[in-house]
Enzyme design. Structure first.
Site, PDB file in Angstrom:
ATOM      1  N   ASP A  52     -10.447   3.264  -3.747  1.00  0.00           N
ATOM      2  CA  ASP A  52      -8.764   3.424  -2.902  1.00  0.00           C
ATOM      3  C   ASP A  52      -7.287   3.309  -2.877  1.00  0.00           C
ATOM      4  OD1 ASP A  52      -7.886   1.437  -0.069  1.00  0.00           O
ATOM      5  OD2 ASP A  52      -7.243   0.514  -1.566  1.00  0.00           O
ATOM      6  N   TYR A  57       0.559   5.199  -3.229  1.00  0.00           N
ATOM      7  CA  TYR A  57       0.251   5.153  -4.390  1.00  0.00           C
ATOM      8  C   TYR A  57       0.676   6.862  -5.592  1.00  0.00           C
ATOM      9  CZ  TYR A  57      -2.867   1.258  -2.389  1.00  0.00           C
ATOM     10  OH  TYR A  57      -2.976   0.290  -2.064  1.00  0.00           O
ATOM     11  N   LYS A  82      -4.392   5.824   2.147  1.00  0.00           N
ATOM     12  CA  LYS A  82      -3.713   5.716   3.751  1.00  0.00           C
ATOM     13  C   LYS A  82      -2.664   6.642   3.770  1.00  0.00           C
ATOM     14  CE  LYS A  82      -5.384   1.100   1.860  1.00  0.00           C
ATOM     15  NZ  LYS A  82      -5.194   1.537   0.387  1.00  0.00           N
ATOM     16  N   HIS A 118      -1.373   2.596   7.057  1.00  0.00           N
ATOM     17  CA  HIS A 118      -1.309   1.247   5.761  1.00  0.00           C
ATOM     18  C   HIS A 118      -0.482   0.055   6.653  1.00  0.00           C
ATOM     19  CE1 HIS A 118      -0.533   1.381   1.426  1.00  0.00           C
ATOM     20  NE2 HIS A 118      -0.865   0.623   1.254  1.00  0.00           N
TER      21      HIS A 118
HETATM   22  N1  LIG Z   1      -3.479  -1.738   2.554  1.00  0.00           N
HETATM   23  C1  LIG Z   1      -2.389  -2.532   1.523  1.00  0.00           C
HETATM   24  O1  LIG Z   1      -1.187  -2.866   1.771  1.00  0.00           O
HETATM   25  C2  LIG Z   1      -2.207  -3.057  -0.100  1.00  0.00           C
HETATM   26  C3  LIG Z   1      -1.599  -3.870  -0.902  1.00  0.00           C
HETATM   27  C4  LIG Z   1      -1.821  -4.112  -2.166  1.00  0.00           C
HETATM   28  C5  LIG Z   1      -3.225  -3.502  -2.757  1.00  0.00           C
HETATM   29  N2  LIG Z   1      -3.851  -2.314  -2.353  1.00  0.00           N
HETATM   30  C6  LIG Z   1      -5.242  -1.798  -2.585  1.00  0.00           C
HETATM   31  O2  LIG Z   1      -6.096  -3.396  -2.611  1.00  0.00           O
HETATM   32  C7  LIG Z   1      -6.299  -2.935  -4.657  1.00  0.00           C
HETATM   33  C8  LIG Z   1      -6.236  -4.442  -5.359  1.00  0.00           C
HETATM   34  O3  LIG Z   1      -5.038  -4.449  -5.093  1.00  0.00           O
HETATM   35  P1  LIG Z   1      -4.430  -5.819  -6.602  1.00  0.00           P
HETATM   36  O4  LIG Z   1      -4.925  -3.974  -7.748  1.00  0.00           O
HETATM   37  O5  LIG Z   1      -2.781  -5.361  -6.487  1.00  0.00           O
HETATM   38  O6  LIG Z   1      -5.014  -6.548  -7.190  1.00  0.00           O
HETATM   39  P2  LIG Z   1      -6.078  -7.046  -7.077  1.00  0.00           P
HETATM   40  O7  LIG Z   1      -7.497  -6.055  -7.543  1.00  0.00           O
HETATM   41  O8  LIG Z   1      -6.502  -8.793  -7.234  1.00  0.00           O
HETATM   42  O9  LIG Z   1      -5.855  -7.698 -10.037  1.00  0.00           O
HETATM   43  C9  LIG Z   1      -5.427  -6.588 -10.385  1.00  0.00           C
HETATM   44  C10 LIG Z   1      -4.890  -7.627 -11.714  1.00  0.00           C
HETATM   45  O10 LIG Z   1      -6.213  -8.806 -11.427  1.00  0.00           O
HETATM   46  C11 LIG Z   1      -6.459  -8.386 -13.100  1.00  0.00           C
HETATM   47  N3  LIG Z   1      -8.227  -8.223 -13.392  1.00  0.00           N
HETATM   48  C12 LIG Z   1      -8.667  -7.457 -12.471  1.00  0.00           C
HETATM   49  N4  LIG Z   1     -10.262  -7.672 -12.470  1.00  0.00           N
HETATM   50  C13 LIG Z   1     -10.164  -8.824 -14.275  1.00  0.00           C
HETATM   51  C14 LIG Z   1     -10.831  -9.676 -14.158  1.00  0.00           C
HETATM   52  N5  LIG Z   1     -12.099  -9.421 -14.603  1.00  0.00           N
HETATM   53  N6  LIG Z   1     -10.419 -10.325 -15.473  1.00  0.00           N
HETATM   54  C15 LIG Z   1      -9.392 -11.055 -15.014  1.00  0.00           C
HETATM   55  N7  LIG Z   1      -8.176 -10.349 -14.807  1.00  0.00           N
HETATM   56  C16 LIG Z   1      -8.699  -9.514 -13.852  1.00  0.00           C
HETATM   57  C17 LIG Z   1      -5.869  -6.695 -13.755  1.00  0.00           C
HETATM   58  O11 LIG Z   1      -5.128  -6.946 -14.617  1.00  0.00           O
HETATM   59  P3  LIG Z   1      -6.241  -5.974 -16.105  1.00  0.00           P
HETATM   60  O12 LIG Z   1      -5.779  -4.685 -15.985  1.00  0.00           O
HETATM   61  O13 LIG Z   1      -5.533  -6.331 -17.596  1.00  0.00           O
HETATM   62  O14 LIG Z   1      -7.932  -6.107 -15.728  1.00  0.00           O
HETATM   63  C18 LIG Z   1      -4.647  -7.118 -13.175  1.00  0.00           C
HETATM   64  O15 LIG Z   1      -4.065  -6.985 -13.477  1.00  0.00           O
HETATM   65  C19 LIG Z   1      -4.576  -2.403  -5.391  1.00  0.00           C
HETATM   66  O16 LIG Z   1      -5.461  -1.313  -6.253  1.00  0.00           O
HETATM   67  C20 LIG Z   1      -5.106  -1.148  -3.591  1.00  0.00           C
HETATM   68  O17 LIG Z   1      -6.110  -0.072  -4.127  1.00  0.00           O
HETATM   69  C21 LIG Z   1      -3.712  -2.560  -0.417  1.00  0.00           C
END
Ligand SMILES: NC(=O)c1ccc[n+]([C@@H]2O[C@H](COP(=O)([O-])OP(=O)(O)OC[C@H]3O[C@@H](n4cnc5c(N)ncnc54)[C@H](OP(=O)(O)O)[C@@H]3O)[C@@H](O)[C@H]2O)c1
Length: 269
Positions: A52, A57, A82, A118
Site C-alpha cells: 500500500d 508518501y 492513491k 486518498h
Molecule cells: N488512507 C489513508 O489515509 C492512510 C492513513 C494512514 C495510513 N495509511 C496506510 O496504512 C498503513 C498502516 O498505517 P501506519 O503505518 O500509520 O500504522 P500501523 O501499521 O498501524 O503501525 C505502524 C507502527 O506500529 C509498529 N508496529 C508494527 N507492527 C508491530 C508489532 N508487531 N509489534 C510492535 N509494534 C509494531 C511499527 O513500529 P516498527 O517499525 O518498530 O515495527 C510502527 O511504528 C500505512 O503505512 C499506510 O500505507 C493510509
C-alpha cells in the site's frame, strides 16, 4: 494467506504491508526520501504481496525499485496507490491522467492493481468527475480496480448511485476502540471491501493489555489478535513495520480463530 473477492471478480489478499514511512530518512513520514528498499524487501521476503503506497508518501519509486529487486513476478503482487485530493493532482481531467501516469512511471509498472482517491473533498460532483477519469484508466488497462479512502457513508452512496464502476474498496482508520462498525457494515452490505489502516499504531496501552490477555489462550500476541480479528471480520489489513521480526509476527495470523466471546470483548472496547 487468505483472499477476498472484489466486486469486479478480482482477488485481493487480506493482509498487506503499509509503506508510508518506507524509503525515508529516520522512518519519518515527512523525512527525505533515501531510496532504501531494504524494509520492503524484508516484507516481501516474509511473504507480503499486497503493498500500500500513495502519491502523498512520495515513495512510489522506492516501492517499484523494491518490487523489481525482489525478483518476484509482478503478477504475484497487489499494488495499491492513491491519488491526492488536491488541485495540483486532480484539478482537471488531464491532471488526473498525468497523476495516474506518474504513479505508473514511478512504480515502473504498466498497471496498478488498485488506485484510491486518498481523501474526499467537499464537492461530490467534482469527486465524480475525478472518478470518471479513473474509470477511463480501468478501461485502458492502467488500473485493475478503483476505490476510495476515508469516505463516509454519504460519499460512498453518491458514488454508488452515479458511477459506472462501483468503488471496490474503502480504506479507513479502524482499530479496537475505534472500529467504525457502521461504516464497515455499510461497506460490506454494498459489496465494498473495508480496508483498515493504523490497526496497530493507534491502540492504547490499556487495549494492548486486554488483547495480550486474550492472546495468551491462543499463544498469540496483541498485534496478532487485532489483525486476526479484523481479517475475520472480512476486512483487509495493512500493518507496517520497519522490523523484520514485527513483519513476521504480523504475518503469522492465519492459524487460529478467536472465540465469539473474545470477538465480542474486542468489538466492545
Ligand atoms: N488512507 C489513508 O489515509 C492512510 C492513513 C494512514 C495510513 N495509511 C496506510 O496504512 C498503513 C498502516 O498505517 P501506519 O503505518 O500509520 O500504522 P500501523 O501499521 O498501524 O503501525 C505502524 C507502527 O506500529 C509498529 N508496529 C508494527 N507492527 C508491530 C508489532 N508487531 N509489534 C510492535 N509494534 C509494531 C511499527 O513500529 P516498527 O517499525 O518498530 O515495527 C510502527 O511504528 C500505512 O503505512 C499506510 O500505507 C493510509
Amino acid at each position: 494467506m487468505t483472499y477476498l473477492t472484489l466486486n469486479n471478480g478480482l482477488l485481493i489478499p487480506q493482509l498487506g504491508t503499509g509503506t508510508n514511512t518506507f524509503g525515508k530518512e529516520n522512518k519519518d513520514f515527512m523525512g527525505v526520501i533515501n531510496g532504501n528498499t531494504s524494509e520492503l524487501l524484508s516484507s516481501i521476503d516474509v511473504g507480503y504481496r499486497l503493498i500500500d503506497t500513495a502519491v502523498a508518501y512520495r515513495n512510489e519509486k522506492v516501492i517499484g525499485d523494491a518490487v523489481s529487486q525482489s525478483g518476484v513476478l509482478r503478477e504475484e503482487f497487489f499494488i495499491t496507490s492513491k491519488i491526492p485530493g488536491s488541485i495540483e493532482y486532480m484539478g482537471t481531467d488531464d491532471l488526473v491522467r498525468q497523476t495516474i501516469q506518474s504513479s505508473l512511471n514511478n512504480l515502473q509498472m504498466d498497471y496498478m492493481d488498485l488506485y484510491l482517491i486518498h481523501k474526499p473533498w467537499d464537492n461530490l460532483k467534482d469527486m465524480l468527475r475525478v472518478w470518471k477519469v479513473l474509470e477511463e484508466a480501468v478501461e485502458l488497462g492502467k488500473i485493475k480496480s478503483i476505490g476510495v479512502s476515508n469516505f463516509n457513508e454519504e460519499q460512498l452512496q453518491y458514488l454508488i448511485d452515479h458511477a459506472n464502476i462501483k468503488p471496490a474498496v474503502n480504506q479507513f482508520l479502524s482499530y479496537p476502540g475505534f472500529e467504525q462498525k457502521e461504516l464497515i457494515e455499510f461497506c460490506q452490505s454494498n459489496h465494498i471491501i473495508a480496508e483498515a489502516y493504523q490497526s496497530i499504531t493507534k491502540l492504547t496501552d490499556e487495549t494492548k493489555k486486554i488483547l495480550s490477555n486474550i492472546g495468551k489462550k491462543y499463544h498469540k500476541s496483541w498485534n496478532q489478535v487485532v489483525l486476526n480479528y479484523q481479517v475475520n471480520k472480512g476486512m483487509v489489513v495493512i500493518p507496517k513495520s520497519h522490523s523484520t521480526s514485527h513483519q513476521q509476527s504480523n504475518f503469522d495470523i492465519f492459524d487460529f480463530e478467536l472465540s465469539e466471546e473474545d470477538r465480542m470483548i474486542i468489538e466492545n472496547l
